[in-house]
Design an enzyme around this catalytic site. Structure first.
Site, short mmCIF file in Angstrom:
data_model
loop_
_atom_site.label_atom_id
_atom_site.label_comp_id
_atom_site.label_asym_id
_atom_site.label_seq_id
_atom_site.Cartn_x
_atom_site.Cartn_y
_atom_site.Cartn_z
N ASP A 14 6.36 7.23 5.70
CA ASP A 14 4.92 7.15 5.92
C ASP A 14 4.23 8.50 5.89
O ASP A 14 3.22 8.73 6.57
CB ASP A 14 4.61 6.44 7.26
CG ASP A 14 5.22 5.06 7.32
OD1 ASP A 14 5.31 4.41 6.27
OD2 ASP A 14 5.63 4.63 8.41
N LYS A 17 3.13 9.21 0.74
CA LYS A 17 3.65 9.26 -0.64
C LYS A 17 2.75 8.49 -1.61
O LYS A 17 2.46 8.98 -2.71
CB LYS A 17 5.07 8.65 -0.67
CG LYS A 17 6.07 9.42 0.19
CD LYS A 17 7.42 8.72 0.24
CE LYS A 17 7.42 7.44 1.03
NZ LYS A 17 7.24 7.58 2.49
N GLY A 18 2.31 7.30 -1.18
CA GLY A 18 1.48 6.47 -2.06
C GLY A 18 0.22 7.20 -2.49
O GLY A 18 -0.12 7.25 -3.67
N GLY A 41 5.68 0.67 2.61
CA GLY A 41 4.26 0.33 2.54
C GLY A 41 3.55 1.61 2.15
O GLY A 41 3.48 2.54 2.94
N HIS A 42 3.08 1.67 0.92
CA HIS A 42 2.44 2.89 0.41
C HIS A 42 0.94 2.63 0.24
O HIS A 42 0.55 1.76 -0.52
CB HIS A 42 3.09 3.31 -0.93
CG HIS A 42 4.53 3.73 -0.78
ND1 HIS A 42 5.29 4.20 -1.81
CD2 HIS A 42 5.32 3.78 0.32
CE1 HIS A 42 6.50 4.49 -1.37
NE2 HIS A 42 6.55 4.25 -0.07
N GLN A 225 10.54 5.42 1.97
CA GLN A 225 11.07 5.88 3.26
C GLN A 225 11.03 7.41 3.31
O GLN A 225 10.16 7.99 2.70
CB GLN A 225 12.49 5.35 3.51
CG GLN A 225 12.55 3.85 3.78
CD GLN A 225 12.44 3.01 2.52
OE1 GLN A 225 13.22 3.16 1.59
NE2 GLN A 225 11.50 2.10 2.48
N GLY A 303 2.72 -3.28 10.77
CA GLY A 303 1.65 -3.13 11.75
C GLY A 303 2.13 -2.54 13.08
O GLY A 303 1.35 -2.38 14.01
N SER A 413 -3.64 17.68 2.09
CA SER A 413 -4.43 16.45 2.18
C SER A 413 -5.22 16.47 3.48
O SER A 413 -4.68 16.74 4.55
CB SER A 413 -3.48 15.25 2.13
OG SER A 413 -4.20 14.05 2.31
P1 GDP Z 1 3.65 6.29 2.58
O1 GDP Z 1 4.52 5.16 3.02
O2 GDP Z 1 4.36 7.59 2.56
O3 GDP Z 1 2.94 6.01 1.28
O4 GDP Z 1 2.52 6.43 3.70
P2 GDP Z 1 1.72 5.23 4.41
O5 GDP Z 1 0.72 4.68 3.45
O6 GDP Z 1 2.65 4.28 5.05
O7 GDP Z 1 1.04 6.00 5.60
C1 GDP Z 1 0.16 7.04 5.40
C2 GDP Z 1 -1.17 6.69 6.07
O8 GDP Z 1 -1.96 7.85 6.20
C3 GDP Z 1 -2.00 5.73 5.23
O9 GDP Z 1 -2.76 4.93 6.09
C4 GDP Z 1 -2.90 6.65 4.43
O10 GDP Z 1 -4.11 6.04 4.03
C5 GDP Z 1 -3.15 7.74 5.43
N1 GDP Z 1 -3.37 9.09 4.89
C6 GDP Z 1 -2.78 9.68 3.82
N2 GDP Z 1 -3.16 10.96 3.73
C7 GDP Z 1 -3.99 11.20 4.76
C8 GDP Z 1 -4.69 12.35 5.24
O11 GDP Z 1 -4.60 13.45 4.69
N3 GDP Z 1 -5.45 12.20 6.36
C9 GDP Z 1 -5.57 11.01 7.02
N4 GDP Z 1 -6.32 10.96 8.11
N5 GDP Z 1 -4.91 9.90 6.60
C10 GDP Z 1 -4.13 10.00 5.50
P1 IMO Z 2 7.69 4.02 3.52
O1 IMO Z 2 8.16 4.00 2.10
C1 IMO Z 2 8.73 4.21 7.74
C2 IMO Z 2 12.44 2.22 8.97
C3 IMO Z 2 12.32 1.00 9.85
C4 IMO Z 2 13.62 1.10 10.63
C5 IMO Z 2 14.60 1.65 9.59
C6 IMO Z 2 15.43 0.58 8.92
O2 IMO Z 2 6.42 3.27 3.73
O3 IMO Z 2 7.66 5.41 4.04
P2 IMO Z 2 14.97 -1.29 7.10
O4 IMO Z 2 13.92 -2.36 7.01
O5 IMO Z 2 14.94 -0.34 5.95
O6 IMO Z 2 16.34 -1.84 7.35
O7 IMO Z 2 14.60 -0.45 8.43
O8 IMO Z 2 13.81 2.32 8.62
N1 IMO Z 2 11.67 2.16 7.71
C7 IMO Z 2 10.53 2.84 7.48
N2 IMO Z 2 9.82 3.65 8.30
N3 IMO Z 2 8.35 4.04 6.46
C8 IMO Z 2 9.08 3.25 5.62
O9 IMO Z 2 8.80 3.16 4.31
C9 IMO Z 2 10.21 2.58 6.14
N4 IMO Z 2 11.12 1.73 5.61
C10 IMO Z 2 12.02 1.49 6.59
O10 IMO Z 2 11.18 1.05 10.67
O11 IMO Z 2 13.47 2.07 11.64
MG MG Z 3 4.58 3.67 4.48
#
Ligand code: GDP
Ligand code: IMO
Ligand code: MG
Length: 425
Positions: A14, A17-18, A41-42, A225, A303, A413
């Site tokens: 999280d 990356k997305g 979840g990206h 991840q 969530g 960012s």
């Molecule tokens: P990913 O799994 O690596 O793609 O990241 P996620 O989408 O799960 O989580 C990143 C969260 O941070 C998302 O809700 C993005 O919209 C948000 N986000 C990304 N870059 C920034 C930033 O520079 N500032 C803030 N406030 N939010 C950001």
């Molecule tokens: P993105 O790509 C954050 C975590 C889960 C759990 C562990 C194992 O959005 O960054 P799994 O379902 O893979 O067996 O869960 O890894 N986990 C993540 N945490 N971002 C993710 O993906 C994750 N994918 C799995 O919360 O701790």
């Molecule tokens: Mg994510």
């Protein structure tokens, strides 16, 4: 011949990356996911719209970019269909536009893989991994156990028999758990989705990607991840079931290590983790609560509230070493705007020693973080669009990180939107 650039998370996922893959996608002919599955979840935001992608690569919104779901990914056909249906409703149809292909060798997540994930987590009780319950672990187990079903198998005349054979095995395992389930609805949805994904071109990702390189086209591999969730090098057993590191891009796409070009390592200006497992810099107090609130730190897939803490330099150094990171990308600097003081963990106190690496026994002996105080910039940076506008104290923080980590920070960012991104070097 070109090389494959790789973008991956350096923390526990999280990192953003997305967003950044979407920002970089105009520079690439192909974006390829190489591991993980819909546990990811990206999130992407642009033009006032927000999308969360689970399986589909984040290059999908760029008109000219092709997107590949690589052989190292595990695909839940039901989730992939839902993602594509939702995109279509929002006016994006990558299948019709011929902008999405999937690897024949990618493994399929069956409804019973999810049941096994849930039954296992339920049985572990308080010791559970905190899995996303998407069936990731059981699917990779069947892959390495040589039982799995692959995308390419769906076109075989005996696919249903192969499916039944595997499901029988799963039911036998499930009978050893106290776990109630009803497969009827899920199974119907699964077979409907299988028919649907037959309309997405199936490719041999190894030939597909190497073909792009031969033609001099640009390729970006998109990680899912984060490094600290890597099955070999993460905080095992609190990890996911794939190699989230650069090496995973080689096996997950079919490219040789000497075909890897730039490696973009992405991290938050602080740190988060969702699910169980060690987190040395975790803030279980109102400061952590503030980070969660301001950073909207709730899982894009499940969530769940994300655990929050200060940036962890020993962990980042480890991730940089494992991945061969050539450029850093710092995310969510704006989340720290309101802090008088921020902190960076430079070392751990562990078993009476001061160390700067992640110890093997991190699960059983909790390391105590050694924190360095850093003056906050106390400025709203969400509208900063030029390097010259970056507050001096934020620039100092970045310079400090570059010195510690010995890799330049190339992108910064300052908000979730595509446009809230600065190129630094
Ligand atoms: P990913 O799994 O690596 O793609 O990241 P996620 O989408 O799960 O989580 C990143 C969260 O941070 C998302 O809700 C993005 O919209 C948000 N986000 C990304 N870059 C920034 C930033 O520079 N500032 C803030 N406030 N939010 C950001
Ligand atoms: P993105 O790509 C954050 C975590 C889960 C759990 C562990 C194992 O959005 O960054 P799994 O379902 O893979 O067996 O869960 O890894 N986990 C993540 N945490 N971002 C993710 O993906 C994750 N994918 C799995 O919360 O701790
Ligand atoms: Mg994510």
């Amino acid at each position: 011949m070109t090389q494959v650039d790789v973008l991956l998370g350096l923390q526990w996922g999280d990192e953003g990356k997305g967003k950044i893959v979407d920002v970089l996608s105009p520079q690439y002919d192909l974006i390829a996911r190489f591991q993980g599955g819909p546990n990811a979840g990206h999130t992407l935001e642009f033009d006032g719209k927000k999308f969360v992608l689970n399986t589909i690569p984040s290059g999908i919104f760029n008109e000219k970019t092709m997107n590949l779901i690589g052989n190292g990914v595990v695909i839940d056909p039901i989730i992939l269909k839902r993602e594509l249906d939702n995109l279509k409703k929002a006016g994006h149809d990558p299948v019709a536009k011929g902008k999405l292909v999937i690897a024949r060798k990618a493994h399929l997540i069956l409804p019973t893989h999810q049941l096994l994930d849930a039954a296992n987590e339920q049985k572990m009780g308080k010791d559970k991994i905190g899995s996303t319950l998407k069936g990731i672990g059981p699917t990779y187990m069947d892959k390495t156990g040589r039982n799995g079903l692959r995308v390419g198998d769906t076109t075989l005349p005996d696919f249903k028999e192969r499916y039944n054979k595997l499901v029988e095995k799963h039911k036998e395992i499930l009978s050893h758990y106290e776990f109630e389930y009803d497969l009827t609805e899920k199974e119907a949805a699964f077979f409907e989705a299988i028919e649907f994904i037959k309309n997405i071109p199936h490719v041999d990702s190894e030939h597909f990607v190497n073909g792009y390189l031969k033609e001099g086209k640009t390729v970006l591999a998109e990680g899912a991840q984060g490094t600290l969730l890597d099955v070999d090098f993460g905080s095992y057993p609190f990890v996911t079931s794939s190699n989230t590191t650069t090496a995973g891009a080689c096996t997950g796409l079919g490219i040789a290590p000497n075909k890897v070009g730039s490696v973009y390592g992405i991290f938050k200006a602080y740190c988060t983790r969702v699910g169980g497992g060690p987190f040395p810099t975790e803030l279980d107090d109102e400061v952590g609560e503030t980070l969660r609130k301001v950073g909207h730190e709730f899982g894009a897939t499940t969530g769940r509230a994300r655990r929050c803490g200060w940036i962890d330099l020993p962990a980042l150094k480890y991730a940089i070493m494992l991945n061969g990171v050539t450029e850093l990308i710092m995310m969510k600097a704006d989340v720290l705007d309101g802090f008088d003081t921020i902190y960076a963990c430079t070392h751990y106190e562990h078993n009476g020693e001061t160390i700067d690496y992640m110890p093997y026994d991190i699960i059983t002996v909790k390391p105590k973080p050694v924190l360095k105080a850093i003056e906050g910039w106390k400025t709203d940076v969400t509208k900063v669009s030029k390097v010259e506008e970056i507050p001096a104290k934020l620039a100092d923080y970045i310079a400090f990180l570059e010195k510690e980590l010995e890799v330049p920070v190339k992108y910064l960012s300052v908000g979730p939107d595509r446009v809230q991104t600065l190129i630094l070097n």
